[in-house]
Each structure stands twice: as C-alpha cells, then as structure tokens.
Design an enzyme around this catalytic site. Sequence first.
Site, mmCIF file in Angstrom:
data_model
loop_
_atom_site.group_PDB
_atom_site.id
_atom_site.type_symbol
_atom_site.label_atom_id
_atom_site.label_comp_id
_atom_site.label_asym_id
_atom_site.label_seq_id
_atom_site.Cartn_x
_atom_site.Cartn_y
_atom_site.Cartn_z
ATOM 1 C CD GLU A 274 -3.434 -0.037 1.909
ATOM 2 O OE1 GLU A 274 -2.769 0.190 3.291
ATOM 3 O OE2 GLU A 274 -4.531 -0.106 1.826
ATOM 4 C CG HIS A 295 7.402 -29.194 -0.729
ATOM 5 N ND1 HIS A 295 8.040 -30.356 -1.076
ATOM 6 C CD2 HIS A 295 7.762 -28.961 0.343
ATOM 7 C CE1 HIS A 295 8.869 -30.685 -0.108
ATOM 8 N NE2 HIS A 295 8.770 -29.637 0.759
ATOM 9 C CE LYS A 409 -11.487 1.724 1.814
ATOM 10 N NZ LYS A 409 -11.021 2.606 2.915
#
Length: 421
Positions: A274, A295, A409
Amino acid sequence: MGIAFDLSRAETYLSREELERAGAKAAELCRTLYEREDTEGVLGWRTKEKSVLQLDEIKAKAEEVRKRADVFVIVGVGGSNQAARALIEALPRKKRPKIIYLGNTLSSYTITRTLEELEGKSVYINVIAKNFGTLEPGSHFRILRQWMAERCSKEDMADRIIVTGTKGSRLHEIARERGYLFLQFPVPVGGRYSAFTPVCLFPMAAAGLDVDEYLAGMESACEDCQNHLEDNPAVRYAALRQLLYSHGYDIEMMVSFEPRYAFFTKWWVQLFGESEGKDKKGIFPAASIYSEDLHSIGQYIQEGRRNLMETFLSVKEPGPSLKVEPCPEYKDGFDYLDGMEFGDINRAAEEATLNAHAKGGVPCIRFTADLVSERSFGELYYYFMAACAVSGEMMGVNPFDQEGVEEYKRSMFTALGKTDP
Ligand code: PA5
C-alpha cells in the site's frame, strides 16, 4: 538490539560505489524524516508520544476483558487489524479469551459461521475504524450490535463494546451516545503505521500479551533509527531493496520457516504494497511460509525469472524440544534423523534453502530475531515501518497515502447505491 540483519547475500549483486551512494541517500532521507515537521499529519508513528495514547485505560479495560470474556471479537480490516493479529497469532497465550476476527470480509458464509461461534459465550467486541466509512467493519459492527442487543441489556452492551476511531468521527459520536469506551486512533498515524497506537495495543492487551515489553522494543528501534542513521536495519534495508529494484528486481518475497510468522508476513505485505505500489512504480510484495511453500513456489524461486529478491524472517530460538526417536523396526528410510531435534532440522532446512536460492541467483536478505516475543515484534514493526517510509521516498512515491484503495471503494459504493459522501 534483539534483531540481527544480514545483507551479505544481496549486496554481492551491487557495486561498492552504488551501495555507498544509496546508503548515504537513505540515511539523509531518514534524518529528514525525523527532523521535519509533520505538516501533512502522517508522521505520528515516529514517536511514542504521538502513537501511544490512553495506555492506562487500555490496560484496565483489557484486564476486564480477560476476566469476563470467553470470546473477544476484533472488528477491523487492513491496518486496523493486521498488527494485532500478527502478534496474537504468533505468541503463546492463554486459551481464554478466544480471539475472533470480523470486519475483514463480505462473505456471508464466513460471517454466518463466525457468528455461530459466539452463541452462548460471554462476548466482548472491539470495533476499529479510522474514518468509519469502510464497508466491512461498518456493516459487521451493525450485525454484531444487533446480535448483542438480542442477548444483552443496554448497560451490558456498553461494557462489552469498545470502539477505536478518530476523534469527531461518527464512530466517536456513537460511542458517546451509547456509553462505549472510546479509544483514539491518532489522526497523524495511517492504518498500516498504527502498530503502536490503541489500534494494536488494546487487542494485544486483551489477548493477554505484554504491552510494556512490546513498547520497549519499539523504543529501542526508534532510538536506533534516530541515532545510528548510517547503520540501522531500516536505512540499510531500504537502500538495498531500492538498489535491487533499480537493477530490475521488482518482486520481494518475505519468507519464514516459522508458520507462526504467517500473519506478520501479511502485515509486511500490506505495509509495503500500500505504501509503494503507486505512480506505476513499486516492488511487488509477496509472502511464503516454508517449508510447505517450497513444494509449490520453491520451483519458481529457484529457477524462474530472475527478478525476485527474498527476505528471510528467522528466529534463533529453536522452539520446544522435540526429538526424532529411533524406530529401526520400520526401516522407513528416515533413520538419518535419529536423535535430532526438530529445531535443528528446521534450521538446517533454512540454511540449505538460503544457500540454494542464493546460488540460483536470488539476492537474499535475512532478519533474525533472538526470540519470537513482544519485544522483538516491537522492534521489527518499527524497523519495517521506518524502512518503508525511507524506501518509498527513495522511490519518489508518497508512502503514506493509498488513493488506489480509495478508487476501488468509490467504485463499490456506486455499485451498492451509496449516495452520501
Ligand atoms: O493503511 C491504511 O490506511 C489502510 O489499510 C486502512 O488501515 C484500511 O483501509 C482500514 O481503514 P479504516 O480503519 O478506515 O476502516
């Protein structure tokens, strides 16, 4: 300092001259970071004085929660829950109160399942929201209030709900109207830099963790960053990762062989993602927990595109003793481990991985804590926050805003028909 750092396996990718230049620039940025006035109201995280508020109230209420709650619900998202969650999930603590997280999803499955866990229990809630406009914590607070109102009196609810927000916000007004304890989210501290404010201090105290030790760690790192400008972990790490970035290393993985650090790595991903991912720039932060992820992603790290740097988060403490006991009758092929401690096996796996990745062309950085403790968390959080501020400024972005998040948003609010600002 309880945190050691080793940059040698990354510095070999760079010349001495460029390391010196970048180091000097980072040190200068760090100096101005501490000297400059906080005119934009974003540098409150630098000092204990601006971050640590209402400590006595926090400790007293946390004691009540520990005595009376079966379940403590932390309602918050991003910077409003990650630091506390990383501490709570990493450190040993009593089983009670059980800690539950809400305010971080819109999945009806998850919300419903979480509410089921509260049934028949003594519940306390801490709602954490800087501006109280974020959909996830705001909507969950409503659900939890309604859930509680069906089971508790108004007075009991007033004891059981604690809110953390900015002074003058609607959340603050609600707290006043209903008699909830209000804890301050200091205005000049952004969410992802709020690890030393009531945002993290109250939940960690309610979970039974040692706030004083944690703040001692913060103070020691803060003193180091301010007084050892050229040679503190924040400055050297910021300079190194920016240099590597300029050489095309644009992905950084934080990895650990301690699964208990999983939420710490999430906190780190948010902090750097951010803060730096803007203006079409940024090192992409990712996280993996080894040995499981070796893995899967291990193949790419060893042999994929060479644009990755890897930051190991290690710990000296070997953990509780757990030996591999001999079992000759099975002939299972693992007798070479007989008598060995898992702590030593894990360490050997870590060293082997570091060597293999370094040999494969990955610049490797390592931070090592003496112990997984409140104190080392305090140090690590502070060093990484300071490093992020310096690194973002070296890159030429504003490490304290997050306009891109606001964009999603706005788009979501339009889709959901929100009309008021
Ligand atoms: O770092 C930030 O500012 C963000 O990640 C916020 O912490 C996050 O969006 C939550 O914001 P709020 O506390 O306002 O709900």
